[in-house]
Design an enzyme around this catalytic site. Structure first.
Site, PDB file in Angstrom:
ATOM      1  N   GLY A   1      -0.810 -14.581  -3.677  1.00 42.33           N
ATOM      2  CA  GLY A   1      -0.624 -13.430  -2.782  1.00 42.33           C
ATOM      3  C   GLY A   1      -1.928 -12.844  -2.268  1.00 42.33           C
TER       4      GLY A   1
ATOM      5  N   VAL B   1       0.832  -1.205   0.000  1.00 43.50           N
ATOM      6  CA  VAL B   1       0.000   0.000   0.000  1.00 43.50           C
ATOM      7  C   VAL B   1       0.872   1.263   0.000  1.00 43.50           C
ATOM      8  CG1 VAL B   1      -1.850   1.268   1.160  1.00 43.50           C
ATOM      9  CG2 VAL B   1      -1.879  -1.234   1.147  1.00 43.50           C
TER      10      VAL B   1
ATOM     11  N   ILE C   1     -13.217   0.874  -2.139  1.00 44.59           N
ATOM     12  CA  ILE C   1     -14.622   1.311  -2.145  1.00 44.59           C
ATOM     13  C   ILE C   1     -14.779   2.530  -1.235  1.00 44.59           C
ATOM     14  CG2 ILE C   1     -17.000   0.664  -1.590  1.00 44.59           C
ATOM     15  CD1 ILE C   1     -16.197  -2.254  -1.989  1.00 44.59           C
TER      16      ILE C   1
ATOM     17  N   LYS D   1     -13.674  -4.548  10.460  1.00 37.13           N
ATOM     18  CA  LYS D   1     -14.334  -3.653   9.506  1.00 37.13           C
ATOM     19  C   LYS D   1     -15.749  -3.296   9.961  1.00 37.13           C
ATOM     20  CE  LYS D   1     -11.521  -5.256   5.624  1.00 37.13           C
ATOM     21  NZ  LYS D   1     -11.394  -6.261   4.541  1.00 37.13           N
TER      22      LYS D   1
ATOM     23  N   GLY E   1     -11.289  -1.481   1.222  1.00 35.06           N
ATOM     24  CA  GLY E   1     -10.195  -1.134   0.294  1.00 35.06           C
ATOM     25  C   GLY E   1     -10.513   0.095  -0.525  1.00 35.06           C
TER      26      GLY E   1
ATOM     27  N   GLU F   1      -2.719 -14.734   3.197  1.00 32.37           N
ATOM     28  CA  GLU F   1      -1.488 -14.783   3.991  1.00 32.37           C
ATOM     29  C   GLU F   1      -1.091 -16.238   4.247  1.00 32.37           C
ATOM     30  OE1 GLU F   1      -0.048 -11.920   5.231  1.00 32.37           O
ATOM     31  OE2 GLU F   1      -1.609 -10.656   4.369  1.00 32.37           O
TER      32      GLU F   1
ATOM     33  N   VAL G   1     -11.745  -0.041   5.551  1.00 30.68           N
ATOM     34  CA  VAL G   1     -12.917  -0.880   5.275  1.00 30.68           C
ATOM     35  C   VAL G   1     -13.210  -0.864   3.779  1.00 30.68           C
ATOM     36  CG1 VAL G   1     -15.329  -1.375   5.840  1.00 30.68           C
ATOM     37  CG2 VAL G   1     -13.897  -0.169   7.501  1.00 30.68           C
TER      38      VAL G   1
END
Lengths: 379, 379
Positions: free
Chosen positions: B173, B11, B122, B191, B120, B176, B118
């Site tokens: 990916g 990120v 959106i 979230k 990503g 995890e 929450v």
């Protein structure tokens, strides 16, 4: 903030109702309601003389929710010139007079907001503006007319024919006595012209579109596409240079295939954000009024999502010639070169350009359905 | 505006990349990047000493995109105390330390934004705030974890079993090495705790939830539900007093049933707006970074969607006891009173309360699937 409302029909009375909620009534006061006198309902704060609103310096914001084009255009212009903010749900006026009205707002240092003009209660305009702060948006599409979606959804689920469901929609108040704007695509056309201004900062004209009515659809057509795994929806799509508004055959596993009743869904594609979709009630008293009140709140808090003086395309989107695949059912003759194959009553075209399909004016009263694949919407 | 970034993983590097776009580079300058030294990639503006950021008065805003909880909590606190705005994507820190951090931001007159925490990419938090300006929101629900949706979508479409698809997701990916947060519901729990603060202005605790893992699902289960017209999705839902996070059997004609791959969809229900749904990429480098940059833009333009001093519930939402129907496949013994019928290997409950199902701790390793009907989501 003191407010006037022009028009007290479905949306206008909804705006009044929402503004009476206790969380809003302490911030906003509706001072005058200008509309046609009506013997059947009581109109609060009725005002018969428009000059009383124009000359009332305390009224800072005017909500325009009349019908028609020329009267609202004239009134919105006069309100902006009187340095009053304007919030409107009138897509026809905004689509037609976008430059004149936004220029007038800017010259007079006031806001002109029109969230409710596209997608009813869906916060579409706001979210397009937000997305365009970062990304070049390459495409917008969706189900932007609730009446046509109600008709197609009911035809599918109840196995009824077009004319019967249209009549049912008219009885329920979903469709007008003259349903042309909804079923022939002109309502969606206005919404996409407005969306193109917000998403691409581009002026599309009606001539840039292929607009085809939904009215030739039969329940046999719906069965034919269902058998192929497609649901038929009435959809509009714009890229930077052109737009298409027609029946679309959507794979049944796509989100758009599931949109029920008179709901709407609108999508945008951006470079870093990917695809965003926004779903909600595209019409109706309280959802549309909610969108109007959202605009009132933004103006009262002086929130502007984009710098209007600083709009630029972040990336140059290359002009490319898009190709579209159509399925056609017709009694007319078509150029063989366009047709890839025949399947019973249905002709399936090669991927062709909008110029190609627009030339086929002999098909005006035929069924034309665009076919959607994974490449069109899910890159 | 001068910015520092803490963390330069997926990120963080995405945020840096987006801020280099020419429309943004003229407004924002990344001055320092604090992260673990890394021999394999070049880190721009690398800064090894966090004090250099805290003491740099020119840095007005800090982006926190580290992993973990205690280190980020400490660093976010110190940045806020230094009167720097903070933007974070860290849902675990925000869910756990919401009051402490929002109080600290307020005391120091700076903003703490967490859109990316929450959904990503959106714009969920923003749109919940916008909706809550007008409506009392009664319910939020949706597919809020991309990894679990990828697993279920692939199991359905490729007819594969859970373990094989989980391994594939790990190789890609998407998941995890320790997939517990995604498949056992704790990611969705964070979230929803954050969403409840924004939507209802209410503090829900983990104890207010029924959280059940997806890991017992087999391809036979997916076939069983498919035969009944249901698609199995991993979904969370909150009302004002409680939440449920579990596998859900969704009618295949519902929007949620069609959400592909690792995408997310989040819905809210409001009194006047009805149902709004927001769809997009719930994770991934550029979509998540886009949400972080949206927060940076809002802070730089001083946009706050709600008056934090003036939050009130517009309406009192009545406490009512909600009932939920579950399908259970288990080798354990269950109280007969809960069960309405048996269908092969599957037990179908009466509509029961969350207290009822939470008592059945002997079912921790059994399959539990909530069944959704028209009444649950389409009033």
């Amino acid at each position: 903030m003191k407010i006037a409302i022009l028009g007290f029909g479905t949306v206008g009375s909804g705006v009044y109702e929402i503004l009476q909620q206790k969380n809003l009534a302490k911030q906003f006061s509706v001072e005058k309601v200008w509309c046609r006198p009506n013997d059947t309902i009581e109109i609060p704060k009725f005002c018969s003389n428009i000059e009383d609103i124009i000359n009332d310096k305390d009224i800072e914001l005017v909500v325009e929710v009349l019908g028609g084009i020329e009267v609202p255009f004239d009134l919105i212009s006069r309100m902006l010139k009187s340095k009053k903010h304007v919030v409107t749900a009138n897509k026809a006026v905004i689509a037609r007079h976008y430059d004149a009205l936004t220029d007038l707002a800017k010259e007079n240092g006031v806001s002109l907001n029109f969230e409710a003009s596209v997608g009813g209660g869906i916060p579409w305009i706001k979210n397009v503006e937000l997305a365009s702060r970062i990304d070049a948006i390459s495409k917008c599409y969706g189900i932007l007319n609730g009446t046509s979606n109600f008709i197609l959804d009911t035809m599918l689920k109840e196995d009824e024919d077009f004319g019967d469901v249209l009549k049912e929609a008219q009885d329920l108040g979903y469709a007008e006595a003259d349903p042309s704007a909804d079923i022939d695509g002109f309502d969606v056309l206005n919404k996409l012209i407005i969306s193109a201004r917000k998403a691409f900062n581009k002026k599309l004209d009606p001539d840039d579109f292929f607009v085809h009515s939904m009215k030739q659809i039969t329940k046999d057509d719906i069965h034919y596409f269902k058998q192929k795994g497609h649901i038929v929806k009435y959809i509009g799509e714009i890229t930077h240079d052109e737009g298409v508004i027609s029946l679309h055959a959507v794979p049944e596993t796509f989100v758009e295939a599931t949109i029920p009743s008179n709901n709407n869904i609108a999508s945008l594609e951006g470079k870093t954000i990917g695809t965003l979709k926004f779903y909600g009630q595209g019409a109706g008293k309280l959802p549309t009024a909610n969108a109007v009140v959202q605009d009132i709140l933004d103006i009262s808090k002086n929130i502007s999502y984009i710098d209007t003086d600083n709009v630029e395309n972040n990336d140059i989107i290359e002009n490319k010639t898009n190709h579209y695949t159509f399925v056609i059912r017709t009694n007319e003759t078509i150029d063989d070169a366009l047709i890839k194959e025949k399947d019973g009553d249905y002709l399936i075209t090669h991927p062709i350009t909008l110029a190609d399909i627009k030339k086929q004016t002999q098909l005006n009263d035929s069924l034309i359905v665009r076919v959607i694949t994974q490449e069109d919407w899910h890159d």
